[in-house]
Scaffold this active site. Sequence first.
Site, PDB file in Angstrom:
ATOM      1  N   GLY A 149     -18.620  47.847 138.593  1.00 44.74           N
ATOM      2  CA  GLY A 149     -17.831  46.751 138.032  1.00 44.74           C
ATOM      3  C   GLY A 149     -17.166  47.163 136.730  1.00 44.74           C
TER       4      GLY A 149
ATOM      5  N   GLY B   1     -22.703  50.723 137.715  1.00 45.34           N
ATOM      6  CA  GLY B   1     -21.570  50.400 136.856  1.00 45.34           C
ATOM      7  C   GLY B   1     -20.227  50.443 137.551  1.00 45.34           C
TER       8      GLY B   1
ATOM      9  N   LYS C  82     -28.217  66.633 140.056  1.00 45.88           N
ATOM     10  CA  LYS C  82     -28.054  66.997 141.464  1.00 45.88           C
ATOM     11  C   LYS C  82     -26.808  66.328 142.069  1.00 45.88           C
ATOM     12  CE  LYS C  82     -30.922  69.345 142.984  1.00 45.88           C
ATOM     13  NZ  LYS C  82     -30.960  70.823 142.849  1.00 45.88           N
TER      14      LYS C  82
ATOM     15  N   GLU D 151     -19.440  30.764 127.466  1.00 40.22           N
ATOM     16  CA  GLU D 151     -19.582  32.223 127.600  1.00 40.22           C
ATOM     17  C   GLU D 151     -18.560  32.834 128.562  1.00 40.22           C
ATOM     18  OE1 GLU D 151     -21.810  29.957 128.618  1.00 40.22           O
ATOM     19  OE2 GLU D 151     -22.878  30.568 130.440  1.00 40.22           O
TER      20      GLU D 151
ATOM     21  N   PRO E 219     -26.767  64.070 146.699  1.00 41.27           N
ATOM     22  CA  PRO E 219     -26.593  62.695 147.198  1.00 41.27           C
ATOM     23  C   PRO E 219     -25.121  62.265 147.209  1.00 41.27           C
ATOM     24  CG  PRO E 219     -28.380  62.790 145.585  1.00 41.27           C
ATOM     25  CD  PRO E 219     -27.712  64.136 145.566  1.00 41.27           C
TER      26      PRO E 219
ATOM     27  N   HIS F 218     -19.814  25.914 129.879  1.00 44.83           N
ATOM     28  CA  HIS F 218     -20.246  27.304 129.693  1.00 44.83           C
ATOM     29  C   HIS F 218     -19.187  28.081 128.914  1.00 44.83           C
ATOM     30  CE1 HIS F 218     -23.869  27.338 132.202  1.00 44.83           C
ATOM     31  NE2 HIS F 218     -23.247  26.393 132.892  1.00 44.83           N
TER      32      HIS F 218
ATOM     33  N   CYS G 122     -25.309  24.014 128.400  1.00 37.86           N
ATOM     34  CA  CYS G 122     -25.552  23.326 129.671  1.00 37.86           C
ATOM     35  C   CYS G 122     -26.954  22.717 129.699  1.00 37.86           C
ATOM     36  CB  CYS G 122     -25.278  24.266 130.839  1.00 37.86           C
ATOM     37  SG  CYS G 122     -24.770  23.364 132.304  1.00 37.86           S
TER      38      CYS G 122
HETATM   39  N1  GLN Z   1     -29.618  22.115 135.773  1.00 34.92           N
HETATM   40  C1  GLN Z   1     -28.589  21.473 135.042  1.00 34.92           C
HETATM   41  C2  GLN Z   1     -27.609  20.762 135.937  1.00 34.92           C
HETATM   42  O1  GLN Z   1     -27.506  21.068 137.091  1.00 34.92           O
HETATM   43  C3  GLN Z   1     -27.884  22.425 134.111  1.00 34.92           C
HETATM   44  C4  GLN Z   1     -27.086  23.435 134.818  1.00 34.92           C
HETATM   45  C5  GLN Z   1     -26.769  24.634 133.983  1.00 34.92           C
HETATM   46  O2  GLN Z   1     -27.375  24.845 132.955  1.00 34.92           O
HETATM   47  N2  GLN Z   1     -25.849  25.453 134.444  1.00 34.92           N
HETATM   48  O3  GLN Z   1     -26.869  19.902 135.491  1.00 34.92           O
END
Ligand code: GLN
Length: 541
Positions: A18, A16, A187, A517, A190, A515, A386
């Site tokens: 990060g 942990g 302990k 996320e 370490p 993405h 994706c």
């Molecule tokens: N494999 C797919 C591509 O390269 C999707 C990539 C992904 O899901 N990040 O376009």
Amino acid sequence: MHKFIFVVGGVMSSVGKGVAAASTAKILQSRGFKVTNVKCDMYINIDAGTIRPTEHGEVFVGIDGIEADQDLGNYERFTGNTMTAKNYITTGQVYQEVIRRERNLEFGGEDVEVVPDIPNEIIRRLNVAAEEDGAEITIVEFGGTVGEYQVLLFLEAARMMKLANPEDVAITLVSYLPVPSHVGEMKTKPTQHASRTLNEAGLQADFIIARGPHKLDKPRRDRLATFCNMRDGYAISAPDVSSIYQVPLMFEEEDFGDKLLKTLHLEGPGKNLEDWKKFVDHTMALEKPVKIGVVGKYFGTGDYTLSDSYISVIESIKHAAWANDRKPELVWIDAEAFERDPTSVETLREFDGILVPGGFGERGVDGIMKTIEFAREEKIPYFGICYGMQLACIEAVRNIGGKTKANTTEVDKETPDPVVYLNPLQASNVIEKKYGATMRLGAYACNLAEGSLARQIYGQDSVSERHRHRYEFNNDYTKTLEECGLFISGSNPDTGLAEIVERRDHPFFVGVQFHPEFQSRPETPHPVFGAFIKASVENAE
Ligand code: GLN
């Protein structure tokens, strides 16, 4: 003057560091300081883009397209700051730059030495990051643990910085204190060794973050003080907690912020995490679950690797569930199980929503197709990210459009119906074997179609989202796709590339080429995740 806090690991990795570095930033930021983070990775790779996710965890993508270590995701989520290339340093980048300058005669005829030229380049990069982010305090995390051969030149950089400006540099050792089952007690030995290894590199830890199954007791604190040269109270307890977002609160219980400021010769306001505490308390009190099935591959190597490969997706689901007053319940489903036993796809019925995250290659694809078909027909909320979006397009063209051989050229180069394909620019990268940092990476604009669910969800007509993929939806199939009930509700204004697809005949069926996320934050979940969870909650009810 810039201040630096180095976060180094002791005893073992994956304890942990990060989260500790992100929490340190959070604490200081909450006290009104402008902070930034840098992650230094020890490998020769220029970036994380060429490393298998099961090897290294998720590849986190910045708005500028940097393919970085997943810790940058923690930094962004905890601080709300935006990380770019300057916030991510690898040994490979450092050597590449030193050698480039040598070839340009920039060393004025001197010989170029590992020491000090490599640490000097590391120091230069750290200063650039601090400068460009306008940070008063920069938290620098070193990957791996002290004692590893490859971390030495980075420790040397920290040593040189501390020597030059002792009041501006603090060192935190994040170490592990095991409780062996046959002994039953924690302990410190370490960690004593790790501390001594740090001493050999010319560094003394100002703080030890004592990770372990429970809190430090008095004898353990005393031992760390005596044998690791710690000031009283500078060994900070960091027992396992159920949510990473508790960690800043846990640190401040021991006045970590006050002690850090003292070490860095800074004056500042006291702890200020009231709002954060309210947020965390709310998340911990939730009891009613929302059950999300995540279907994909990368499932062969045990839970640990798995959750690391998709950490931003997992966190985004949590953020969105909390905002909908639900306790997130995630179940990982190996797509290949549906290939071995197609009837087992029925087990997906128990989920309130189904998510297919990004992925590469042909493994598990048939199982994912079955998943998508099931979610579509059974009207279970579906969110494809994706690969999950690309495969949703193919599923529709195959099963509704009757083009049974439709595919992505990633899986079948010879498919008569390349619904997803390599566009000409990408094709040359693949032919020339230029794989590093050549995918479609980073933030691109996406215009949202009028009257679409996407526009309603975002409440805007244009958004910017981060990408990491090589293949694209083939616009020759736009009409076919529409005939199959899937329509493109988001596209890039410059290239016309499809960014979002959705169905109108379904409670929630959305695929995004980007993405999302990477842009979800604990207190401000990503809108599409939010809408997906909301639909899942409604489905459950
Ligand atoms: N494999 C797919 C591509 O390269 C999707 C990539 C992904 O899901 N990040 O376009």
